[in-house]
Design a protein around this motif. Structure first.
Motif, PDB file in Angstrom:
ATOM      1  N   THR B 144       0.922   6.384  11.676  1.00 27.58           N
ATOM      2  CA  THR B 144      -0.424   6.848  12.018  1.00 27.58           C
ATOM      3  C   THR B 144      -0.568   8.370  11.916  1.00 27.58           C
ATOM      4  O   THR B 144      -1.620   8.898  12.255  1.00 27.58           O
ATOM      5  CB  THR B 144      -0.793   6.426  13.449  1.00 27.58           C
ATOM      6  N   ASN B 145       0.485   9.059  11.479  1.00 24.66           N
ATOM      7  CA  ASN B 145       0.447  10.530  11.423  1.00 24.66           C
ATOM      8  C   ASN B 145      -0.088  11.084  12.743  1.00 24.66           C
ATOM      9  O   ASN B 145      -1.075  11.829  12.784  1.00 24.66           O
ATOM     10  CB  ASN B 145      -0.420  11.002  10.250  1.00 24.66           C
ATOM     11  N   ALA B 146       0.589  10.722  13.831  1.00 29.73           N
ATOM     12  CA  ALA B 146       0.115  11.053  15.175  1.00 29.73           C
ATOM     13  C   ALA B 146      -0.027  12.564  15.372  1.00 29.73           C
ATOM     14  O   ALA B 146       0.702  13.353  14.774  1.00 29.73           O
ATOM     15  CB  ALA B 146       1.071  10.468  16.223  1.00 29.73           C
ATOM     16  N   GLY B 147      -0.982  12.938  16.218  1.00 24.71           N
ATOM     17  CA  GLY B 147      -1.290  14.353  16.434  1.00 24.71           C
ATOM     18  C   GLY B 147      -0.948  14.809  17.842  1.00 24.71           C
ATOM     19  O   GLY B 147       0.193  15.115  18.138  1.00 24.71           O
ATOM     20  N   MET B 156       0.797  18.083  12.730  1.00 28.26           N
ATOM     21  CA  MET B 156       0.825  16.660  13.074  1.00 28.26           C
ATOM     22  C   MET B 156       2.194  16.086  12.683  1.00 28.26           C
ATOM     23  O   MET B 156       3.080  16.803  12.224  1.00 28.26           O
ATOM     24  CB  MET B 156      -0.328  15.952  12.372  1.00 28.26           C
ATOM     25  N   ARG B 158       3.120  14.510  10.202  1.00 27.78           N
ATOM     26  CA  ARG B 158       3.451  14.835   8.809  1.00 27.78           C
ATOM     27  C   ARG B 158       4.262  16.127   8.695  1.00 27.78           C
ATOM     28  O   ARG B 158       5.108  16.248   7.815  1.00 27.78           O
ATOM     29  CB  ARG B 158       2.167  14.954   7.981  1.00 27.78           C
ATOM     30  N   GLN B 191       5.591  11.203   1.596  1.00 26.09           N
ATOM     31  CA  GLN B 191       4.202  11.380   2.036  1.00 26.09           C
ATOM     32  C   GLN B 191       3.419  10.065   2.008  1.00 26.09           C
ATOM     33  O   GLN B 191       2.480   9.874   2.771  1.00 26.09           O
ATOM     34  CB  GLN B 191       3.476  12.420   1.166  1.00 26.09           C
ATOM     35  N   GLY B 195       0.952   8.173   7.662  1.00 29.14           N
ATOM     36  CA  GLY B 195      -0.489   8.024   7.819  1.00 29.14           C
ATOM     37  C   GLY B 195      -1.102   6.880   7.035  1.00 29.14           C
ATOM     38  O   GLY B 195      -2.330   6.790   6.945  1.00 29.14           O
TER      39      GLY B 195
END
Lengths: 461, 461
Positions: B144-147, B156, B158, B191, B195
């Motif tokens: 989910t590319n959590a923030g 994030m 990523r 990559q 996400g």
């Protein structure tokens, strides 16, 4: 002119298609005096024109190589006589600078230095900075995920690009011009075009993230007695200087001597007898307090036994001299043939890796030089290496540098990319499954293989 | 048990396949008390087992939904009765913590808090921090590319993941376990898996980037008289606090009142009469000097007329109280039904956007609450919204929040992702070409569509 070129001419208009000596009179790269070989150089003025050109080339199976400032170092934009060079030079507009949102929207042919200046004009900074700043373009920076001196603080180009517009091989325009730092609405498709060396699409526009301009810039050069001290010092400086540490550049003794001995113009700020030197920079927000802070950091380094000697720049002129010394890489060209490398590896492996490269150079050539320096905070070592003569020498030098990376999980390219130059060595740093997945992407996005063909890897396994 | 499940059982062994009430007795999400519906929950212990399972499922056309800690908020891991849930719960090893290289290598089922603690144990920090830390997993964070709260400083997920290992739908293991900050050797294939919500592969392992632990943490709450002041203040704090600014959280008056009025336990540190409040944090390297520095920043804010009132935490207890107030989001559940949103948009559009959302809620429902707060430094607003009753209310609320984003280039998901919950609204934030490219990727990597089917977008346009 072929039918295809005539049709392209109809799209781009007068001056849009260069042929003959207008092509061959242009140098094919910054360190490549030989002229460009290509059917034509096509110079679109808009994304729509790029789209039209690619749609036609795709239908005709015509190879297309996107051209930015041609400052790349890995033969990533080299063309052959049958290729079309697609130059973005007429798409160099800065469309918007937004100081409140801290973004800049540009066409991809804009020169990096123009972007830096436009940011500066509104009191902001675009943090990417590399030697080619005066001629490299944002499109080329994106295609190669350019790095530079400030990666430790601001990341690589991937971290500075909020949005990208690209044209796929078939002419489809994918405009993913996001302007926010956070956006998790679906897959982040712009990542495909960053660092893929023009093989998956032609970048036409971008939204760049700007930063507040630092209010202070403090720089010091320190000498260390061992590589272990360098490793410890990096951790200490990173902790002590908090988020302000913006450079941690290490100069091995041979490189330090080279750039502080005539014909180099800088004098040695510290004795030339230490094995390692680190150029350390902090960009802060407190002009009154930040000089004290870097002095405190230096004294903590002394007290911990990690610094043998140090000089802290006490004026802007002195600061620029320290950087001029580090940046005087041209001195390596006192030796010829000269090969420049940009490898990356884990910091714990660096000392033994450099020793192994030198051992191999010694074994293969006897006589060699291998000037060593790099952005150690990011795991990135540069070599300026000269040994032997002719094509065999080049191959021997490359093997000495690249082969020891395989067993330690290092990379043949920290920041320059692969192009044609390192294609043969890609498999030392990426496994079969990774390369197979790259091929899957290439085939899905460019099934006819028209975009920058032959670069990075071959389409057939 | 079907033949397929028996074959999977042969791979994963005893306890590796759960069925019946062992499935339905598990909650299907953190705010979803209803039990999991699925044919089975499969619990592999290794990447090889994941590979074997996916190869079989792909051949059989069996849908597979990867499960981490099930703390997601967008129905991104919801299963149907015919699906297999692939839980990574038995792949939770921390394989290596390397304090010198500042990396951690983990299996993807490890819980975020365990990673945070393991980093802390060696004097380092893994900067990702979100409310679900006690049960969310690194695999889910990546998917989910959590923030979270510290994106302004550390980015994030990523930006925190150096390497990823993932298994493709057909069982191919793509191990891209890079350990360097810089690596431009070919396309950066990892990559793809960040996400993309488990739709392109199942993440099995990762290399995480650790950071030096801050030596100081300074926090203040300020009150502002207008949103323009908030915008200016963000720029000022970012410049003044240099690279140390780690949070800039804005609380609209309605949210501030909610979390400082009983039954909330925190008392208001500042008057409840200002329209906006900002919780500002700096993580620095100088415990002696950093408190002075944030005081100076506050006084510069006063002098510039941007701060109406302020409180600077003078003890760790007071600091934690300020954060407890901000984090007491649970208070919104005084209202029901309650919908939580995480949108992102440009800061210059925020004031008018929030007004427009409230106008639409007022127009549609008359009676509503819309508690507003967020990570404004990243462009991220959260709403806790309650209006009306039943499914039509939910749809009306979502439309009031999402529809005004389209014309201003905002995103329906800053950080939570799309899942099923926002699928219908994805087109407000991504254009047809972007979604078509997502489909191209999905079809190239998962041609049979077995991975997390139906999430994010439909395979058919």
């Amino acid at each position: 002119m072929t039918d295809l070129l005539r049709a392209i001419h109809d799209i781009v208009g007068k001056g849009g298609v260069l042929t003959g000596t207008d092509v061959s009179s242009r140098a094919s790269g910054i360190w490549r005096p030989q002229g460009i070989e290509a059917q034509a150089i096509v110079r679109p003025r808009s994304t729509e024109e790029v789209s039209g050109i690619l749609a036609m080339c795709n239908a005709a199976g015509q190879s297309v190589v996107a051209h930015g400032g041609l400052t790349g170092l890995v033969e990533g934009a080299v063309t052959e006589s049958g290729d079309l060079a697609l130059s973005l030079e007429r798409m160099n507009a800065i469309e918007e600078v937004n100081a409140v949102e801290r973004t800049m929207t540009v066409q991809s042919g804009v020169v990096l230095e123009a972007v830096q200046n436009a940011a500066e004009d509104v009191g902001l900074m675009y943090p990417l900075d590399i030697g080619g700043r005066g001629s490299c373009t944002v499109g080329g920076n994106i295609a190669t995920n350019a790095g530079g001196n400030r990666v430790i603080r601001y990341g690589m180009t991937r971290d500075m690009v909020l949005g990208v517009e690209a044209v796929l091989a078939d002419g489809t325009v994918v405009s993913s011009m996001n302007r926010m730092i956070k956006n998790n609405a679906g897959y982040d498709v712009k990542q495909l075009f960053i660092g893929s060396e023009g093989c998956l699409g032609v970048v036409t526009r971008a939204v760049l993230r700007l930063r507040e301009k630092p209010r202070s810039q403090e720089t010091m050069l320190v000498a260390c007695r061992s590589f272990d001290e360098i490793v410890e010092l990096l951790k200490l400086m990173d902790a002590k200087l908090g988020g302000t540490l913006s450079a941690f550049e290490v100069l091995w003794n041979n490189f330090y001597r080279l750039v502080t001995t005539p014909p180099a113009t800088q004098k040695p700020p510290l004795s030339q007898d230490y094995p390692y030197y680190a150029l350390i920079e902090a960009m802060g927000g407190d002009p009154e307090g930040d000089h004290d802070r870097i002095e405190q950091a230096a004294s903590e380094g002394y007290d911990a036994g990690l610094i043998a000697d140090a000089v802290i720049a006490s004026s802007e002129a002195q600061r620029l001299e320290l950087w001029a010394m580090r940046d005087d890489v041209e001195q390596v060209h006192q030796y010829s043939p000269m090969f420049i490398f940009d490898v990356s590896l884990r910091i714990s492996k660096m000392e033994s890796y450099v020793a192994e490269v030198n051992r191999r150079l010694e074994e293969t050539f006897g006589d060699y030089v291998n000037f060593t320096f790099g952005h150690i905070g990011d795991g990135n070592i540069h070599f300026g290496t000269s040994a032997g003569e002719g094509p065999e020498a080049q191959d021997g030098v490359k093997r000495a540098v690249y082969e020891p990376l395989e067993s330690i999980g290092g990379s043949v390219s920290a920041e320059h990319g692969v192009g044609l130059d390192k294609k043969k060595y890609l498999k030392l740093s990426r496994n079969d499954a990774e390369i197979a997945l790259m091929r899957t992407l290439k085939k899905a996005l460019d099934p006819n293989g028209i975009l920058n063909p032959g670069k990075v890897f071959d389409l057939a396994a």
